[in-house]
Design an enzyme around this catalytic site. Structure first.
Site, short mmCIF file in Angstrom:
data_model
loop_
_atom_site.label_atom_id
_atom_site.label_comp_id
_atom_site.label_asym_id
_atom_site.label_seq_id
_atom_site.Cartn_x
_atom_site.Cartn_y
_atom_site.Cartn_z
N GLU A 69 62.97 21.05 53.75
CA GLU A 69 61.72 21.82 53.61
C GLU A 69 60.82 21.32 54.72
O GLU A 69 60.48 20.14 54.77
CB GLU A 69 61.07 21.55 52.25
CG GLU A 69 61.95 21.87 51.05
CD GLU A 69 62.52 23.26 51.08
OE1 GLU A 69 61.84 24.18 51.59
OE2 GLU A 69 63.65 23.43 50.63
N CYS A 114 51.77 21.60 54.01
CA CYS A 114 52.78 22.25 54.85
C CYS A 114 52.58 23.76 55.01
O CYS A 114 52.83 24.29 56.08
CB CYS A 114 54.16 21.96 54.30
SG CYS A 114 54.23 22.21 52.53
N GLY A 142 59.64 17.35 55.92
CA GLY A 142 58.97 16.81 57.09
C GLY A 142 58.87 17.87 58.16
O GLY A 142 58.86 19.08 57.86
P1 NDP Z 1 58.19 13.80 59.99
O1 NDP Z 1 59.23 14.83 60.19
O2 NDP Z 1 57.67 13.07 61.15
O3 NDP Z 1 58.69 12.68 58.97
C1 NDP Z 1 59.23 13.01 57.70
C2 NDP Z 1 60.05 11.83 57.22
O4 NDP Z 1 61.19 11.67 58.08
C3 NDP Z 1 59.31 10.49 57.27
O5 NDP Z 1 59.73 9.67 56.20
C4 NDP Z 1 59.77 9.94 58.61
O6 NDP Z 1 59.61 8.54 58.69
C5 NDP Z 1 61.22 10.35 58.59
N1 NDP Z 1 61.86 10.35 59.90
C6 NDP Z 1 61.29 10.43 61.12
N2 NDP Z 1 62.24 10.37 62.10
C7 NDP Z 1 63.43 10.25 61.46
C8 NDP Z 1 64.78 10.13 61.91
N3 NDP Z 1 65.09 10.16 63.19
N4 NDP Z 1 65.75 10.03 60.99
C9 NDP Z 1 65.46 10.03 59.67
N5 NDP Z 1 64.20 10.11 59.18
C10 NDP Z 1 63.20 10.23 60.07
O7 NDP Z 1 57.03 14.52 59.17
P2 NDP Z 1 55.63 13.93 58.76
O8 NDP Z 1 55.82 12.70 57.93
O9 NDP Z 1 54.80 13.88 59.98
O10 NDP Z 1 55.11 15.05 57.75
C11 NDP Z 1 54.45 16.17 58.17
C12 NDP Z 1 55.40 17.33 58.24
O11 NDP Z 1 56.00 17.56 56.98
C13 NDP Z 1 54.70 18.61 58.58
O12 NDP Z 1 55.47 19.34 59.49
C14 NDP Z 1 54.63 19.31 57.24
O13 NDP Z 1 54.46 20.70 57.34
C15 NDP Z 1 55.92 18.93 56.63
N6 NDP Z 1 55.92 19.13 55.20
C16 NDP Z 1 56.66 20.16 54.67
C17 NDP Z 1 56.63 20.44 53.33
C18 NDP Z 1 57.47 21.53 52.72
O14 NDP Z 1 57.62 21.56 51.51
N7 NDP Z 1 58.04 22.41 53.52
C19 NDP Z 1 55.78 19.65 52.41
C20 NDP Z 1 55.08 18.59 53.06
C21 NDP Z 1 55.15 18.37 54.42
P3 NDP Z 1 58.25 7.96 59.32
O15 NDP Z 1 57.14 8.45 58.50
O16 NDP Z 1 58.43 6.52 59.16
O17 NDP Z 1 58.20 8.44 60.72
#
Ligand code: NDP
Length: 518
Positions: free
Chosen positions: A284, A318, A262
């Site tokens: 990641e 990402c 994320g």
């Molecule tokens: P987020 O960081 O917003 O969310 C990722 C996950 O974490 C979601 O399931 C989200 O839930 C959850 N989450 C949010 N807040 C919390 C918390 N406080 N505690 C625990 N879990 C939490 O990312 P996005 O979903 O917006 O994804 C996009 C991001 O992911 C981009 O930065 C992208 O670059 C990155 N990414 C990285 C990759 C890699 O391999 N390095 C691959 C793919 C994406 P919810 O959705 O319900 O908010």
């Protein structure tokens, strides 16, 4: 045979309509979709639901139940029980071939219901079919890779070494127990596979928390896992918002290891939470990918290749390319070709034939991207294509035009990940300057060099401060090679998709044994 530049096009949609099985799954007989805990559908004690929509039309796909602390407790207890069994018949004790058999069965069921899972990715995730089909292929590829690794990497006792007279020592490697995977919205099938297969094959039981924007793929895979015959509690799918369900998972001391993909901000917050009670974590995270185009490259050809990759999932990948550094000698031709490629992208609904640039995932992302476009101009970027909202006839989705900017060394016009078909082009005078600028970002996920001179490309690629460094390609992944980030984009631990990933799902102890003192 040489590729002609015009053959290089963006990932494109074939016409796609929801299969009836997907519609029935989403409707669920008129009830909200429940989470899967201990082999049962759980609606939760919070009495809260959320809606998941098609981002290209804002049509409701499904209503989903949200899980809170009580359900996370329940899932941890069930997963722990499934892990241990009655002391000798838990998931951890099951022979590797038996685990592989269940994984294979799950893969076969996914392939049987390919069109349903494609519908999850295309309609819930907003992807074009060409990308969704590639993502679907990762289910089998990932399962087969980690099955092979699981056969090769022995858990249990390591070789014994003499420590002192009458004292020997050896390592003991074992699965963590209950682990969790917290997944972003952009690659639901891929990341569910990447987290689930190594975790299960190394003997752990798992809680999966899909993103609230794209919960359907993981829920459907969970349903298929039940059909495949996985013991109750081995795979649990917990739906809900990050700050509720995700936070509760991060705070639970019974979860021993979390794999997170994320954004850096959320990953940093979860790591701090986990550290309070000793839960280990792998992260990641986002990137702000750079591409360096050297003076010997064909500007027309490379502009199209870079454009295709920058537009993968409409820039919501990402390691996507957001920053391009091009040798001044070919900059004019490159800029013209890149502008033409971006401008020609066919904006449309992701389920309509020919669409190359669909809607972004939600209104918050749309606002973020529009703000980033304004900030790029405010920081000195010159718009080649100004971006902004786009209209698609008959579709009420979150559509945006691509944006492209001209910048110059010294102007830091795009410090953050934008997550759209957005890029800046900076003409540079030397490879040293290009490398310095590419590396001057706190992110470090992916970067590429584009050149006919492979040796020079590899030499430069090795100097990137990134986890994946590529020559004449970008966004490439391969099982056996770690996919991870440097800087704020990753760590701790190895990247995903390699042998070390499998080991990351285990912990190792040293066992010392001395003769009994007579
Ligand atoms: P987020 O960081 O917003 O969310 C990722 C996950 O974490 C979601 O399931 C989200 O839930 C959850 N989450 C949010 N807040 C919390 C918390 N406080 N505690 C625990 N879990 C939490 O990312 P996005 O979903 O917006 O994804 C996009 C991001 O992911 C981009 O930065 C992208 O670059 C990155 N990414 C990285 C990759 C890699 O391999 N390095 C691959 C793919 C994406 P919810 O959705 O319900 O908010």
């Amino acid at each position: 045979m040489a590729t002609s530049p015009t053959e290089i096009r963006a990932l494109t949609a074939a016409a796609f309509r929801a299969p009836q099985k997907f519609v029935d799954f989403c409707r669920n007989g008129g009830k909200p979709l429940a989470a899967l805990i201990n082999g049962e559908e759980v609606t939760g004690t919070m009495n809260t639901t959320f809606q998941t929509i098609d981002p290209g039309s804002q049509e409701l796909l499904a209503t989903v139940c949200e899980m809170g602390d009580a359900e996370v407790d329940l899932a941890v207890e069930a997963a722990d029980k499934a892990f241990r069994g009655n002391g000798s018949n838990g998931w951890r004790d099951m022979g590797i071939e038996q685990r592989i058999e269940l994984v294979n069965k799950l893969v076969e069921l996914c392939e049987r219901d390919r069109d349903v899972l494609l519908a999850c990715e295309i309609l819930d995730g907003g992807k074009v079919s060409e990308l969704a089909e590639g993502d679907f292929g990762q289910i089998r590829a990932c399962a087969e890779y980690f099955s092979d690794v699981a056969r090769r990497i022995a858990l249990g006792d390591g070789p014994s070494v003499k420590v002192a007279d009458g004292v020997r020592g050896f390592t003991y490697r074992e699965p963590w127990g209950v682990v969790a995977g917290i997944i972003p919205w952009n690659y639901p099938i891929v990341l569910t596979s990447w987290f689930m297969f190594p975790a299960l094959l190394s003997g752990n039981t798992i809680l999966i928390k899909p993103a609230e924007d794209t919960p359907l793929s993981a829920l459907y895979i969970g349903k298929l896992a039940q059909e495949a015959g996985f013991p109750r509690g081995v795979i649990n799918i917990l739906t809900g918002r990050g700050e509720i369900t995700g936070q509760s998972i991060a705070e639970h001391p019974g979860v021993k290891y979390i794999s997170f993909t994320g954004s850096p901000g959320v990953g940093q917050a979860i790591l701090r939470t986990c550290d309070r009670h000793g839960t280990r974590m792998k992260r990641e995270m986002g990137g702000n990918g750079a591409a360096i185009v050297l003076g010997d490259a064909d500007p027309g050809m490379v502009a199209r290749m870079v454009g295709r990759l920058a537009n993968q999932h409409f820039g919501q990948t990402c390691c996507t390319i957001h920053r391009i550094f091009v040798d001044k000698k070919i900059a004019d031709d490159f800029i013209e070709a890149e502008k033409a490629f971006f401008a020609d992208l066919k904006i449309g609904y992701q389920g309509d034939s020919g669409t190359q640039l669909g809607a972004v995932i939600n209104p918050t992302q749309r606002r973020r991207i529009l703000k980033a476009e304004q900030e790029t101009i405010a920081r000195g970027g010159k718009a080649l294509l100004a971006g902004g909202n786009a209209d698609v006839a008959g579709r009420n989705g979150f559509y945006l035009k691509p944006s492209l900017y001209l910048t110059s060394p010294g102007l830091n016009v795009n410090p953050d990940e934008v997550f759209h078909t957005y890029a800046t082009i900076c003409p540079v005078s030397s490879e040293e300057e290009a490398l310095h600028l590419a590396n001057s970002s706190p992110y470090g996920l992916g970067a590429s060099v584009w050149t006919r001179d492979i040796e020079r490309g590899v030499r430069l690629a090795k100097q990137f401060h990134d986890g994946t460094c590529q020559v004449n390609c970008h966004n490439t992944i391969a099982y056996g090679l770690p996919y991870g980030g440097q800087g704020i984009s990753g760590g701790p631990g190895a990247g995903v998709n390699c042998e070390d990933t499998f080991r990351d799902y285990t912990q190792v102890k040293s066992i010392f044994v001395s003769d009994y003192p007579e």
